[in-house]
Design a protein around this motif. Sequence first.
Motif, mmCIF file in Angstrom:
data_model
loop_
_atom_site.group_PDB
_atom_site.id
_atom_site.type_symbol
_atom_site.label_atom_id
_atom_site.label_comp_id
_atom_site.label_asym_id
_atom_site.label_seq_id
_atom_site.Cartn_x
_atom_site.Cartn_y
_atom_site.Cartn_z
ATOM 1 N N GLU A 51 0.845 -1.187 0.000
ATOM 2 C CA GLU A 51 0.000 0.000 0.000
ATOM 3 C C GLU A 51 0.890 1.249 0.000
ATOM 4 O O GLU A 51 2.024 1.216 0.464
ATOM 5 C CB GLU A 51 -0.878 0.028 1.247
ATOM 6 C CG GLU A 51 -1.850 -1.115 1.378
ATOM 7 C CD GLU A 51 -2.498 -1.123 2.751
ATOM 8 O OE1 GLU A 51 -3.653 -0.666 2.866
ATOM 9 O OE2 GLU A 51 -1.844 -1.582 3.706
ATOM 10 N N SER A 52 0.330 2.338 -0.472
ATOM 11 C CA SER A 52 1.082 3.596 -0.461
ATOM 12 C C SER A 52 0.241 4.683 0.186
ATOM 13 O O SER A 52 -0.835 5.026 -0.330
ATOM 14 C CB SER A 52 1.447 4.002 -1.889
ATOM 15 O OG SER A 52 2.218 5.172 -1.886
ATOM 16 N N PRO A 53 0.697 5.172 1.361
ATOM 17 C CA PRO A 53 1.917 4.808 2.090
ATOM 18 C C PRO A 53 1.747 3.507 2.849
ATOM 19 O O PRO A 53 0.637 2.970 2.938
ATOM 20 C CB PRO A 53 2.082 5.986 3.058
ATOM 21 C CG PRO A 53 0.671 6.412 3.347
ATOM 22 C CD PRO A 53 -0.061 6.249 2.049
ATOM 23 N N THR A 54 2.862 3.019 3.424
ATOM 24 C CA THR A 54 2.803 1.761 4.150
ATOM 25 C C THR A 54 3.773 1.785 5.322
ATOM 26 O O THR A 54 4.540 2.741 5.499
ATOM 27 C CB THR A 54 3.130 0.579 3.222
ATOM 28 O OG1 THR A 54 2.782 -0.654 3.874
ATOM 29 C CG2 THR A 54 4.616 0.536 2.861
ATOM 30 N N PRO B 39 4.669 0.443 -5.065
ATOM 31 C CA PRO B 39 3.527 0.941 -4.290
ATOM 32 C C PRO B 39 2.218 0.862 -5.068
ATOM 33 O O PRO B 39 2.183 1.025 -6.289
ATOM 34 C CB PRO B 39 3.915 2.396 -4.011
ATOM 35 C CG PRO B 39 4.779 2.780 -5.169
ATOM 36 C CD PRO B 39 5.521 1.534 -5.576
ATOM 37 N N VAL B 40 1.137 0.619 -4.314
ATOM 38 C CA VAL B 40 -0.213 0.602 -4.871
ATOM 39 C C VAL B 40 -1.024 1.665 -4.146
ATOM 40 O O VAL B 40 -1.055 1.670 -2.908
ATOM 41 C CB VAL B 40 -0.876 -0.780 -4.692
ATOM 42 C CG1 VAL B 40 -2.278 -0.770 -5.287
ATOM 43 C CG2 VAL B 40 -0.027 -1.869 -5.327
ATOM 44 N N PRO B 41 -1.682 2.573 -4.852
ATOM 45 C CA PRO B 41 -2.391 3.667 -4.190
ATOM 46 C C PRO B 41 -3.464 3.181 -3.221
ATOM 47 O O PRO B 41 -4.160 2.189 -3.471
ATOM 48 C CB PRO B 41 -3.015 4.441 -5.353
ATOM 49 C CG PRO B 41 -2.177 4.101 -6.538
ATOM 50 C CD PRO B 41 -1.734 2.686 -6.327
ATOM 51 N N ALA B 42 -3.587 3.889 -2.104
ATOM 52 C CA ALA B 42 -4.632 3.648 -1.120
ATOM 53 C C ALA B 42 -5.315 4.963 -0.813
ATOM 54 O O ALA B 42 -4.729 6.040 -0.967
ATOM 55 C CB ALA B 42 -4.045 3.046 0.154
ATOM 56 N N TYR C 146 6.664 6.182 2.196
ATOM 57 C CA TYR C 146 6.338 5.953 0.786
ATOM 58 C C TYR C 146 7.466 5.193 0.102
ATOM 59 O O TYR C 146 8.644 5.490 0.304
ATOM 60 C CB TYR C 146 6.123 7.283 0.063
ATOM 61 C CG TYR C 146 4.850 7.997 0.426
ATOM 62 C CD1 TYR C 146 3.659 7.725 -0.234
ATOM 63 C CD2 TYR C 146 4.842 8.949 1.441
ATOM 64 C CE1 TYR C 146 2.485 8.395 0.102
ATOM 65 C CE2 TYR C 146 3.678 9.623 1.789
ATOM 66 C CZ TYR C 146 2.503 9.333 1.111
ATOM 67 O OH TYR C 146 1.346 9.982 1.453
ATOM 68 N N ALA C 147 7.078 4.236 -0.724
ATOM 69 C CA ALA C 147 8.063 3.494 -1.508
ATOM 70 C C ALA C 147 8.514 4.278 -2.735
ATOM 71 O O ALA C 147 9.539 3.949 -3.340
ATOM 72 C CB ALA C 147 7.487 2.144 -1.943
ATOM 73 N N ALA C 148 7.750 5.288 -3.113
ATOM 74 C CA ALA C 148 8.115 6.156 -4.244
ATOM 75 C C ALA C 148 7.932 7.603 -3.780
ATOM 76 O O ALA C 148 7.835 7.874 -2.580
ATOM 77 C CB ALA C 148 7.241 5.845 -5.456
ATOM 78 N N GLU C 149 7.882 8.528 -4.723
ATOM 79 C CA GLU C 149 7.748 9.927 -4.365
ATOM 80 C C GLU C 149 6.402 10.178 -3.678
ATOM 81 O O GLU C 149 5.355 9.755 -4.185
ATOM 82 C CB GLU C 149 7.851 10.811 -5.614
ATOM 83 C CG GLU C 149 9.200 10.779 -6.301
ATOM 84 C CD GLU C 149 9.382 9.569 -7.205
ATOM 85 O OE1 GLU C 149 10.480 9.411 -7.773
ATOM 86 O OE2 GLU C 149 8.412 8.775 -7.347
#
Length: 467
Positions: free
Chosen positions: A194-197, A214-217, A429-432
């Motif tokens: 999940e993003s964030p996680t 990441p997958v949007p939440a 966050y795994a990305a920006e």
Amino acid sequence: MSNSNAAERVIQDLRGLVAAADPGTRLPSVRELTARHQASPVTVAEAIRQLVAQGLIEARSGRGTFVAAPPEERRAPDLSWQTVALGPRRPGEEEMQALLALPPAGAIPLSGGYLDAELQPAAVLGAALTRAARQPASWQRGPAEGREDLRAWFAREAGTGLRADDMVICPGGQAALSSALRALTAPGDTLLVESPTYLGALAAAQAAGLRVVPVPADADGVRPDQLAAAFARTGARLFYCQPLYANPHGATLADHRRAQVAEAVRDAGAFLIEDDYARDLTIDGETPPPLAADDPDGHVIYLRSLTKSSAPGLRVAAIGARGPAGARLRTARLLDDFFVAGPLQQAALEFVTAPAWARHRRALRTALRTRREALLTALRRHLPELAQQAVPRGGLHLWTRLPDGTDDVALAAAAAAEGVIVFPGRPWYAAEPPAPHLRLTYAAAPPDLMDEAVRRLSRALRKGTAP
């Protein structure tokens, strides 16, 4: 004359000799000191040990004792070679150290992943551990996968899908998660999150050499359409998820999404690690059942810890799965540390099966509600622009959106200088990150300090945004 007086005479004698001699000078032997001060050899040896510990003298095996060189004259060891041998640091280690750091004296903590000491059932746990420690059988080697009765309790809590034989007891949820990632993946594989996680999940994945996607939440949890697309695009076979009061953003997977998430995982032939860390941290309403309770085909890897809802020292968790995945988990845990200490397992079992467990959960529910409301009230008074987020129905944290352009990492540092500890959103966050956030914990400080804590945070934010 007492041994303590004799030891003190020897110590003072040696201190005088050290002060008058050059480094490396031989000092009187134990036999000489024994005769000089009419002290026993044991007393003289203890005096020497104390001065060695203080760095005043140096004991050389078979040669005697000598005046130690002053610290500034000792050659500093050259450890620079280790940076070449070790290579670069793993990503996430610095953030995890910051997350687990104890707050400095005088600071108000609005960060942390554990209950304030006032909320911990320390007396009950201490009594249970004392009773367990007095039983010789608890110190013997038990099953590597953990006590059967404790595993059965965790299995019942997960629902009807798992049995005691599917579970393995672990020394905390982080250890269980790290083992699961190593058992179910190989370096270079993809992990969906999940993003964030949870920051600890990102650090464990990076340590395992995984590619994290990441997958949007949103306020209803992970988005099933985006999860299905991520599985199709990456070929991933593992998804890490906190369906209940997700850390850090507090969302609970909505009822209408549960079946869709399960379908996305099933269609991908993948596994879902359900981190049910907040099962006992509900504040409002009823707690939905775990995803593992409706998992007929063994796609869900279920993880639950007692640490978050009790005390940091109760490092007891369980992870379970059916079929070959469960066998691999049990093997991974065996290789990591054989088994969890017997007295700790027994104390945990006694705690969760006694009336004290239900009383603690009821009291904790009330206390967390009080603290959450105290923090929200303080935000509305001093920082109303940060009080617009959705209020989580459980867990330990508020996920607060900051004004656009705010540097959340710099703000956290400025807040620390003002005497309040908060944690920036960026590392989760795994990305920006799409926007700046803070994670504010309401479980780590008493409610009467919330107003002052937010007042200090407000000063830090105003200073950072002042023209």
